[in-house]
Design an enzyme around this catalytic site. Structure first.
Site, PDB file in Angstrom:
ATOM      1  N   ARG A  58       0.821  -1.208   0.000  1.00 26.45           N
ATOM      2  CA  ARG A  58       0.000   0.000   0.000  1.00 26.45           C
ATOM      3  C   ARG A  58       0.859   1.263   0.000  1.00 26.45           C
ATOM      4  O   ARG A  58       0.452   2.311  -0.490  1.00 26.45           O
ATOM      5  CB  ARG A  58      -0.970  -0.012   1.190  1.00 26.45           C
ATOM      6  CG  ARG A  58      -2.143   0.952   1.028  1.00 26.45           C
ATOM      7  CD  ARG A  58      -3.235   0.750   2.070  1.00 26.45           C
ATOM      8  NE  ARG A  58      -2.798   1.089   3.396  1.00 26.45           N
ATOM      9  CZ  ARG A  58      -2.543   0.236   4.389  1.00 26.45           C
ATOM     10  NH1 ARG A  58      -2.716  -1.059   4.210  1.00 26.45           N
ATOM     11  NH2 ARG A  58      -2.126   0.649   5.557  1.00 26.45           N
ATOM     12  N   ASP A 183      -8.005  18.498 -13.709  1.00 28.56           N
ATOM     13  CA  ASP A 183      -8.181  17.177 -14.324  1.00 28.56           C
ATOM     14  C   ASP A 183      -7.654  17.280 -15.759  1.00 28.56           C
ATOM     15  O   ASP A 183      -8.268  17.914 -16.617  1.00 28.56           O
ATOM     16  CB  ASP A 183      -9.668  16.803 -14.294  1.00 28.56           C
ATOM     17  CG  ASP A 183      -9.940  15.406 -14.837  1.00 28.56           C
ATOM     18  OD1 ASP A 183      -9.078  14.871 -15.564  1.00 28.56           O
ATOM     19  OD2 ASP A 183     -11.024  14.853 -14.549  1.00 28.56           O
TER      20      ASP A 183
HETATM   21  C1  LIG Z   1     -12.976   8.578 -16.596  1.00 24.88           C
HETATM   22  C2  LIG Z   1     -12.727   9.934 -16.058  1.00 24.88           C
HETATM   23  C3  LIG Z   1     -12.539  10.135 -14.678  1.00 24.88           C
HETATM   24  C4  LIG Z   1     -12.683   9.009 -13.664  1.00 24.88           C
HETATM   25  O1  LIG Z   1     -11.609   8.130 -13.680  1.00 24.88           O
HETATM   26  P1  LIG Z   1     -11.690   6.538 -13.425  1.00 24.88           P
HETATM   27  O2  LIG Z   1     -10.369   6.051 -13.879  1.00 24.88           O
HETATM   28  O3  LIG Z   1     -12.845   6.002 -14.212  1.00 24.88           O
HETATM   29  O4  LIG Z   1     -11.902   6.380 -11.953  1.00 24.88           O
HETATM   30  C5  LIG Z   1     -12.237  11.413 -14.264  1.00 24.88           C
HETATM   31  N1  LIG Z   1     -12.146  12.457 -15.119  1.00 24.88           N
HETATM   32  C6  LIG Z   1     -12.343  12.292 -16.445  1.00 24.88           C
HETATM   33  C7  LIG Z   1     -12.220  13.469 -17.348  1.00 24.88           C
HETATM   34  C8  LIG Z   1     -12.631  11.039 -16.954  1.00 24.88           C
HETATM   35  O5  LIG Z   1     -12.839  10.895 -18.268  1.00 24.88           O
END
Ligand SMILES: *Cc1c(COP(=O)(O)O)cnc(C)c1O
Length: 399
Positions: A58, A183
């Protein structure tokens, strides 16, 4: 840690982990969950050092370190942490940085999972949120007048490919003492480096482009060492641990990220142009198009416009459905960032689980199609789409 900042991303993706390579050119998979120590002193050292990768799974393993080093280099970050999925990454970040009474500012049009984290989960723990359309900076000063710990940005965003000015948001947020978390899933560090634009932290669903082959679930967060260490300590509690084999698969995917993104960029640009000129197609959403509302901004903060685009079929749901049925090179499937082209109707995928900002008139039309354009040969994708659109004439006429 990496020392490859002098190299281009395509080189970093292949060499940023050189320091951790031993012998074999391709890393062995260290599937062990625990590591031997010769003495109590060595045991204590392994157990207590930051980012230890020879103590317990972990905490980290050599496969985690190696892939994190590559992501950190690509994002121009001191450090990165890998998790079992994108949601694991953002949830761990939120739990590491926020406490009851804190306020966050989040963009309206972000990934539904991120919206759910902010609106549902964090709300239960006394974190308040203001949701605004960050493609328009006018509302940000006002939102930040409530003392704010974290600003959540996604650019380009899903499914309308809205582009947020990361430098401007970061500048304003920093004036108010807030941390900016971007993101970068849809752009990838090949097309956009949020940390260089002033953001504090960048995260990904590495399940998408970084992995790139629809065969691994992973997440990453990258930023300054001390902040990533704080997040790592929370990760030890949250336990969103990436399996070593999945870390290895993610690294394998990252090796080709640069060349894959070049093709994703080219293919999506070619399809967007075709769609723009087509009589059966309404609005096309792609930041590379000169009529995209934030095209200039996209051109200045991105080096490529990515592989994701959306468009509205004039024939509505029936035409959109027919198109997805007819395309032979696009699979009707959720997700994005794969070598395979994937197509969906966001109205079906998300139903009304997602709270769109009606004021921004961004409600998802039934005829909206999202294509996560893959890396197939450009000519074949163009022909397939031309043929698919032609097959929709009857639906368009009937609408
Ligand atoms: C898919 C996605 C996520 C979530 O990620 P996972 O790997 O499915 O947990 C977050 N942000 C964006 C822009 C995504 O396309």
């Amino acid at each position: 840690m990496t020392n490859s900042s002098k190299h281009e991303p395509g080189t970093q993706a292949i060499h940023a982990d050189d320091a951790s390579r031993q012998g074999a050119v391709v890393a062995p998979i260290s599937q062990a969950t625990t590591f031997a120590a010769a003495t109590d002193a060595a045991f204590l050292d392994a157990a207590t050092k930051s980012f230890t990768d020879d103590f317990y799974i972990r905490y980290g393993t050599p496969n985690h370190t190696q892939v994190a080093d590559v992501v950190a280099a690509l994002e121009g970050a001191d450090r990165a942490l890998v998790t079992a999925g994108g949601m694991g990454a953002v949830t761990t970040v939120a739990l590491a940085l926020l406490k009851a009474g804190d306020h966050v500012v989040a963009q309206t049009s972000i990934y539904p999972g991120t919206t759910a984290l902010v609106a549902n989960l964090l709300a239960r723990f006394g974190v308040t949120a203001t949701t605004i359309d960050l493609t328009d900076l006018a509302g940000l000063d006002d939102a930040l007048s409530t003392p704010t710990r974290l600003v959540l940005v996604e650019t380009p965003s899903n499914p309308f490919l809205g582009v947020v000015d990361v430098a401007a948001v970061s500048h304003l947020a920093h004036q108010h003492g807030a941390t900016v978390l971007v993101d970068n899933t849809i752009a990838t560090p090949i097309n956009q480096r949020p940390l260089e634009l002033g953001a504090d932290l960048v995260w990904h669903s590495a399940t998408k482009y970084l992995g790139g082959h629809s065969d691994v679930s992973a997440g990453v967060v990258a930023g300054r060492s001390d902040v990533i260490e704080e997040i790592w300590r929370t990760h030890l509690v949250v336990g969103s641990v990436l399996g070593p084999f999945d870390a290895w698969l993610l690294l394998r995917g990252l090796r080709t990220l640069d060349v894959r993104m070049a093709r994703h960029n080219d293919n999506a640009t070619a399809l967007a142009r075709l769609l723009c000129d087509h009589d059966l197609v309404g609005p096309v959403y792609y930041p590379g198009l000169s009529d995209h509302p934030q095209h200039e901004l996209a051109a200045s903060q991105m080096s490529g416009f990515g592989g994701l685009l959306s468009f509205e079929m004039r024939g509505g749901a029936a035409a959109a459905d027919r198109l997805l049925d007819t395309l032979t090179l696009s699979t009707r499937a959720a997700s994005l960032g794969s070598v395979h082209t994937l197509g969906t109707r966001p109205a079906v995928m998300w139903g009304d689980t997602r709270n769109y900002d009606a004021a921004a008139s961004e409600a998802v039309a039934p005829g909206l199609v999202r294509l996560a354009v893959g890396i197939e040969a450009t000519k074949d994708l163009v022909e397939d789409l031309e043929h698919g659109l032609d097959a929709c004439r009857d639906e368009a006429a009937g609408s």
